[in-house]
Design a protein around this motif. Structure first.
Motif, PDB file in Angstrom:
ATOM      1  N   LEU A  10     110.218  31.493  50.082  1.00  0.00           N
ATOM      2  CA  LEU A  10     109.291  30.656  48.676  1.00  0.00           C
ATOM      3  C   LEU A  10     107.946  31.407  48.409  1.00  0.00           C
ATOM      4  O   LEU A  10     107.949  32.205  47.655  1.00  0.00           O
ATOM      5  N   PHE A  11     106.626  31.332  49.302  1.00  0.00           N
ATOM      6  CA  PHE A  11     105.140  31.616  49.527  1.00  0.00           C
ATOM      7  C   PHE A  11     105.355  32.827  49.666  1.00  0.00           C
ATOM      8  O   PHE A  11     104.886  33.479  48.252  1.00  0.00           O
ATOM      9  N   TYR A  12     106.216  33.375  50.343  1.00  0.00           N
ATOM     10  CA  TYR A  12     106.582  35.045  50.318  1.00  0.00           C
ATOM     11  C   TYR A  12     106.111  35.659  49.409  1.00  0.00           C
ATOM     12  O   TYR A  12     106.210  36.531  48.483  1.00  0.00           O
ATOM     13  N   ALA A  13     107.760  35.224  48.165  1.00  0.00           N
ATOM     14  CA  ALA A  13     108.310  35.627  47.699  1.00  0.00           C
ATOM     15  C   ALA A  13     107.660  35.075  46.346  1.00  0.00           C
ATOM     16  O   ALA A  13     107.220  36.410  45.129  1.00  0.00           O
ATOM     17  N   SER A  14     106.657  33.926  45.882  1.00  0.00           N
ATOM     18  CA  SER A  14     106.317  34.394  44.785  1.00  0.00           C
ATOM     19  C   SER A  14     104.594  35.241  44.996  1.00  0.00           C
ATOM     20  O   SER A  14     104.259  35.500  43.781  1.00  0.00           O
ATOM     21  N   ALA A  19     101.700  39.320  42.668  1.00  0.00           N
ATOM     22  CA  ALA A  19     101.250  40.427  43.045  1.00  0.00           C
ATOM     23  C   ALA A  19     101.652  41.829  42.602  1.00  0.00           C
ATOM     24  O   ALA A  19     100.954  42.751  42.086  1.00  0.00           O
ATOM     25  N   GLY A  20     103.107  41.709  42.592  1.00  0.00           N
ATOM     26  CA  GLY A  20     103.597  42.951  41.013  1.00  0.00           C
ATOM     27  C   GLY A  20     103.149  42.635  40.223  1.00  0.00           C
ATOM     28  O   GLY A  20     103.315  43.797  39.511  1.00  0.00           O
TER      29      GLY A  20
END
Length: 65
Positions: A10-14, A19-20
């Motif tokens: 979840l951290f990396y996805a957020s 960034a996107g």
């Protein structure tokens, strides 16, 4: 262990979503047309002030013995 993996995913996805979003809007921002207020400090002052600020935060957060 499984919950820890979920937290990291979840951290990396957020982070990727943030960034996107930043990349998406970067073309819409035009800093050259911004109006600088008359009370704005000079640009060269930014680096030293933030360096002093962060060094003071490090000093304040040191544990006492």
């Amino acid at each position: 262990m499984k919950s820890r993996i979920i937290v990291w995913v979840l951290f990396y996805a957020s982070t990727l979503v943030a960034a996107g979003g930043a990349i998406w809007f970067v073309g819409d921002l035009n800093a050259n047309k911004w109006i600088v207020p008359t009370i704005a400090p000079p640009a060269w002052l930014f680096g030293p002030v933030w360096t002093i600020l962060y060094l003071s935060l490090i000093h304040i957060s040191e544990p006492t013995r």
